[in-house]
Design a protein around this motif. Structure first.
Motif: not given
Length: 178
Positions: A124-130, A140-143, A145-160
């Motif tokens: 929802g946040l990624a869609l709103i940003g777009a 607003f595309i930064l929103l 991007g921020f969500i995408g970066a957070g998901l990638a970080f969660a996938g790599v580290t296991g911390f969400c």
């Protein structure tokens, strides 16, 4: 034994009806279990299984289950190390159990599981940003991007971080009795 045996929902149901009840262990998270689970399944979240959880029950047959069977398969060696004389994984997990038309305990007042809440919120946040970037201001595309970066970080580290925030929301705390 390095691989966990599989048992189909029909085979498990037959054993339960014959009175040959195995120890049914649901390894999902408490929020998932609170929403729905197989009646009689004991919640022992995978991240909280202790080496002595089943000391008094090792002579029993154990059946491990999760939502789809994937979590159980991925952690089979860890589950087998609990020392049961015989251990199975419910093939297809809770999804297959329900698809076979078998009964589950369902609590419609319990929130949907945390993983799905994260997916809905992040999507929802990624869609709103777009949409805002398209119609209001390209920054607003930064929103998104921020969500995408957070998901990638969660996938790599296991911390969400989003999951941590959602876990303390009132609807989740109330459902788990916190």
């Amino acid at each position: 034994m390095s691989q966990i045996n599989k048992i189909t929902p029909a085979e498990l149901q037959a054993r339960l009806q014959q009175g040959d009840a195995p120890l049914l262990i649901d390894i999902r998270e408490p929020s998932e279990y609170a929403r729905e689970h197989i009646q009689g399944a004991r919640l022992v979240p995978l991240n909280a299984i202790d080496s002595h959880d089943f000391d008094a029950e090792r002579n029993r047959v154990a059946v491990f289950t999760c939502r789809s069977g994937n979590r159980t398969a991925m952690h089979a060696a860890r589950l087998l190390a609990k020392g049961f004389k015989e251990a199975y994984a419910l093939q297809g997990g809770l999804d297959a159990w329900k698809a076979a038309g078998l009964p589950v305990h369902f609590n419609p007042k319990a929130p949907i599981d945390l993983q799905r809440q994260v997916q809905i919120t992040a999507g929802g946040l990624a869609l709103i940003g777009a949409v805002l970037a398209w119609f209001v201001d390209p920054r607003f595309i930064l929103l998104s991007g921020f969500i995408g970066a957070g998901l990638a970080f969660a996938g790599v580290t296991g911390f969400c971080g989003m999951a941590r925030v959602l876990a303390v929301m009132p609807w989740n705390r109330r459902a788990l009795g916190v």
